[in-house]
Structures are given as structure tokens and as C-alpha cells.
Scaffold this active site. Structure first.
Site, PDB file in Angstrom:
ATOM      1  N   HIS A   4     143.051  59.333  70.956  1.00 38.76           N
ATOM      2  CA  HIS A   4     143.701  59.174  72.281  1.00 38.76           C
ATOM      3  C   HIS A   4     143.241  60.303  73.193  1.00 38.76           C
ATOM      4  O   HIS A   4     143.693  61.442  73.065  1.00 38.76           O
ATOM      5  CB  HIS A   4     145.229  59.215  72.129  1.00 38.76           C
ATOM      6  CG  HIS A   4     145.962  58.996  73.429  1.00 38.76           C
ATOM      7  ND1 HIS A   4     146.983  58.076  73.566  1.00 38.76           N
ATOM      8  CD2 HIS A   4     145.850  59.569  74.648  1.00 38.76           C
ATOM      9  CE1 HIS A   4     147.436  58.090  74.795  1.00 38.76           C
ATOM     10  NE2 HIS A   4     146.775  59.005  75.476  1.00 38.76           N
ATOM     11  N   LYS A  54     145.482  49.112  76.072  1.00 38.50           N
ATOM     12  CA  LYS A  54     146.527  50.114  76.322  1.00 38.50           C
ATOM     13  C   LYS A  54     147.639  49.532  77.178  1.00 38.50           C
ATOM     14  O   LYS A  54     147.406  48.979  78.252  1.00 38.50           O
ATOM     15  CB  LYS A  54     145.914  51.329  77.033  1.00 38.50           C
ATOM     16  CG  LYS A  54     146.878  52.459  77.312  1.00 38.50           C
ATOM     17  CD  LYS A  54     147.358  53.126  76.023  1.00 38.50           C
ATOM     18  CE  LYS A  54     148.484  54.113  76.286  1.00 38.50           C
ATOM     19  NZ  LYS A  54     148.022  55.398  76.780  1.00 38.50           N
ATOM     20  N   HIS A  78     141.794  61.346  77.425  1.00 40.75           N
ATOM     21  CA  HIS A  78     141.484  60.991  78.815  1.00 40.75           C
ATOM     22  C   HIS A  78     140.240  61.769  79.220  1.00 40.75           C
ATOM     23  O   HIS A  78     140.291  62.991  79.338  1.00 40.75           O
ATOM     24  CB  HIS A  78     142.659  61.348  79.735  1.00 40.75           C
ATOM     25  CG  HIS A  78     143.918  60.644  79.346  1.00 40.75           C
ATOM     26  ND1 HIS A  78     144.285  59.433  79.884  1.00 40.75           N
ATOM     27  CD2 HIS A  78     144.872  60.954  78.431  1.00 40.75           C
ATOM     28  CE1 HIS A  78     145.419  59.034  79.328  1.00 40.75           C
ATOM     29  NE2 HIS A  78     145.798  59.936  78.445  1.00 40.75           N
ATOM     30  N   HIS A  81     152.061  53.301  75.373  1.00 36.14           N
ATOM     31  CA  HIS A  81     152.779  54.448  75.957  1.00 36.14           C
ATOM     32  C   HIS A  81     154.260  54.090  75.877  1.00 36.14           C
ATOM     33  O   HIS A  81     154.742  53.267  76.658  1.00 36.14           O
ATOM     34  CB  HIS A  81     152.349  54.713  77.410  1.00 36.14           C
ATOM     35  CG  HIS A  81     153.007  55.946  77.957  1.00 36.14           C
ATOM     36  ND1 HIS A  81     152.316  57.119  78.188  1.00 36.14           N
ATOM     37  CD2 HIS A  81     154.305  56.203  78.276  1.00 36.14           C
ATOM     38  CE1 HIS A  81     153.167  58.042  78.637  1.00 36.14           C
ATOM     39  NE2 HIS A  81     154.374  57.507  78.698  1.00 36.14           N
TER      40      HIS A  81
END
Ligand code: NCD
Ligand code: ZN
Length: 360
Positions: free
Chosen positions: A23, A109, A25, A146
Site C-alpha cells: 500500500h 481500491k 502513494h 479504506h
């Protein structure tokens, strides 16, 4: 794992099979080069989150983003970005099939609309995405979640627990064969839910949730660079997450949620959520595992359990860390700006001495 204790004139060392980050970004544009280089330093592969602006909602967009990430790294890199699609109310079963067929998209996601950074295009009601979820279940495609509700009347410290009790419980019941990863878990309740669920439900755990409780964020002054979502919780939750991560249970594996934001976006009267840990992620995890007396459990957490869950081969290469103190810089370059890393200006106990150095 091979552990060599310190000897006169030589620090202790550990050699572990190379981990993946399930995970992360990596952003887009000028900062992407810095974020990708930090991750590629230690990890063989990383599951790259799709919350760009605009979000990565199609396989074509994921292909293009993957190309930009690789172009931002040295041509010699062996780092492999694994891609995700951003689930919206309009994601069609055909898009899911195309993503599966592409071979480059490993997960979809699910951001509840408004839950976190760049989640405005997320799912407004879980019922809206049932046809996409059914297609994912049929294709064996992973749903990354999330897990926080967004209701204004639910306290921010309760948002994960309420999500688990309501939305996640229903999702797992309605799609019993769907592979689900509850991302960046932050509570004892989330860890307990994942443990009690079937083998197709797993969770990632970040370094910040293993190393810090909410006092580090809020007591004695507010620390915007420790603000992420889900927000850090009480110490008893941190302890529960440490137990889960070091338990040797394959349901819990490494996912940093390294999420760089330019300094001024964090140090603001309305600061963004996200901690940057990519510069020292492996070192931070090793420190947490060592403090829990479980150094020997780190290798499987980073190398084996995530790969097995996603159905990809485990990495066979190794990385080496030395028990050698170093100081984290006060900031790192982030495109034309700078990013304040986790542990900025503070000491680290472990140092990666043999990884994929950027530019090597
Ligand atoms: C992430 C980001 O900045 O993209 N922020 C965060 O606090 N974790 C988004 C996310 O994973 O929630
Ligand atoms: Zn994230």
C-alpha cells in the site's frame, strides 16, 4: 532471516528476503520521482494507490500511470509497480474484467467518498458497487478497502470501528468469496475482525500505527506530519496492532501507506492527511518488530504473507540492515518542494546498507 549479533568493531546485521509494500502513494508529476525512488530503494514491488487527480478509474489510465512511474526511475531499476483501480459508483463489471485481463492491475481500491485525501470520487453507497464487487469476486480480484465511515456524526476516532461493524461486516457476508484487504488498520477491533474472518480477508499495517499512538500526534503540541487517516489511536490499539503484526499470522502484512504531501500542505490551517515513511520504511518496521522482541517475524510479514495473498511469487533476493544509528534529514526534496519525513531530525536504530539505491 540471518541475524549476526554485533561483534567488536562491527554492528549487528540482519539479512532478510526482500519485502514488498502492499500500500503506497507514489503521486504523479514532479514529486513522483522522489516518492518512487524512496520506495524502490528497499522494496521489490509495491501496490500503488490510485487516488490521483483525476483518479485512476480505468485500466488504460493504470497502464499509463505505470509507464510514468517506470519512466521516473533509472532504466536499470528492478522495481515493479503493481497497479490498482479506483472504484467509483460507475465502475462497470466490464472494466473489472478488462483490469483482470490486463495482468497489471492487482486490486481495486474502495474509498468511501470523502473519507481521505483525493477520495471525492469514491463510493457514495456500498449498494452502488455491488455489480462491480460481484465481478471482482468472480475473477478472484482483490478489493483494497479504506475502512472508515464518513458520517459527520461519527467521531473521527470511531470511524474505523463503525465501518468494520456496519459496512465491512455486510460486505464480507454478501460476497463470501471476495478477497478483501482492510488497509492500514488502526484499531484492536479491526485486527480482531480480520482474525475472525475467513482466509480471504487480510489487513495491512503501517509503520506509524505500530510505532506511535495518538499522544505522539496531539500531546505537548500538534504534529501535523503524524496526521494520517485512519488517525492514530490510543496506546492499547497500538499494542494490539503490534501483536497482530508480530503474530506470524499470514492475514497481517506490510503496507506502509507512505503518502507524501508537500510541507506547506501539511503545515496549514487545514492540513492534509498522510505520513511520508518511504525514506526509511523497512528500518521503521524493523525497529518496531525488534522492540516487540519479534525480529524473526519481520521477514514473513514483509516478504511472504502479502505475496501469498495476492498470488504472486515471493521475492528471492535479500536486503541487509545494520544496527547502525543515523539521523533522518529534516526534509527531503519532493519535486520543486520538500516533504517532512517520519522521524525528521531524529535518530534511527537500523540502516539499510544493501538495497536498490536510487540511481544505482
Ligand atoms: C492518503 C493520501 O494522502 O493519499 N492519506 C492518508 O492519510 N493515509 C490517503 C489514504 O490512504 O487514506
Ligand atoms: Zn493510503
Amino acid at each position: 532471516m540471518i541475524f549476526s549479533p554485533p561483534a567488536p568493531g562491527r554492528p549487528g546485521r540482519i539479512v532478510v528476503r526482500q519485502p514488498d509494500d502492499w500500500h503506497v502513494h507514489l503521486r504523479d508529476g514532479v514529486g513522483m520521482r522522489n516518492a518512487a525512488a524512496a520506495t524502490a530503494r528497499a522494496f521489490a514491488r509495491a501496490l500503488v494507490m490510485p487516488n490521483l487527480r483525476p483518479p485512476v478509474t480505468t485500466t488504460a489510465a493504470a497502464q499509463a500511470y505505470r509507464g510514468r512511474i517506470l519512466a521516473a526511475l533509472p532504466a536499470s531499476t528492478s522495481f515493479v509497480p503493481l497497479m490498482t483501480l479506483y472504484l467509483t459508483d460507475d465502475t462497470s463489471p466490464a472494466e473489472i474484467s478488462a483490469a483482470r485481463a490486463s495482468g497489471i492491475v492487482l486490486a481495486v481500491k474502495y474509498y468511501p467518498a470523502g473519507a481521505t485525501t483525493n477520495s471525492a470520487s469514491g463510493v457514495t453507497r456500498i449498494g452502488h458497487v455491488y455489480s462491480a464487487l460481484a465481478a471482482m469476486e468472480a475473477h478472484g480480484m482483490v478489493l483494497s478497502v479504506h475502512g472508515e465511515v464518513t458520517d459527520a456524526d461519527v467521531d473521527i476516532f470511531d470511524r474505523e470501528r463503525v465501518f468494520v461493524d456496519t459496512v465491512l461486516a455486510r460486505l464480507v457476508r454478501d460476497f463470501p468469496a471476495l478477497k478483501v484487504v482492510l488497509e492500514h488498520i488502526s484499531t484492536e477491533e479491526a485486527a480482531a475482525f480480520v482474525l475472525a474472518a475467513g482466509p480471504h480477508v487480510a489487513a495491512t499495517i503501517t509503520p506509524q500505527h505500530l510505532l506511535y499512538a495518538r499522544n505522539a500526534l496531539l500531546a505537548g503540541g500538534i504534529r501535523p506530519h503524524l496526521y494520517c487517516l485512519p488517525i492514530l489511536k490510543r496506546e492499547r490499539h497500538r499494542q494490539a496492532l503490534l501483536r497482530a503484526a508480530t503474530s506470524g499470522d499470514p492475514k497481517f502484512f506490510l503496507g506502509t501507506d507512505s503518502a507524501p504531501h508537500a510541507r506547506q500542505m501539511k503545515e496549514s490551517d487545514c492540513g492534509c492527511a498522510g505520513c511520508f515513511s518511504g525514506h526509511a520504511a523497512v528500518e521503521l518496521y524493523v525497529e518496531a518488530f525488534e522492540a516487540a522482541g519479534a525480529l524473526d517475524r519481520f521477514e514473513a510479514f514483509g516478504n511472504a504473507f502479502g505475496a501469498d495473498f495476492y498470488g504472486v511469487p515471493r521475492n528471492v533476493g535479500t536486503i541487509t540492515l545494520a544496527s547502525q544509528e543515523w539521523m533522518v534529514p529534516a526534509s527531503y526534496p519532493f519535486g520543486d518542494e520538500s516533504v517532512i519525513p517520519l522521524r525528521a531530525g531524529e535518530a534511527m536504530r537500523w540502516k539499510l546498507i544493501d538495497g536498490q539505491e536510487p540511481g544505482k
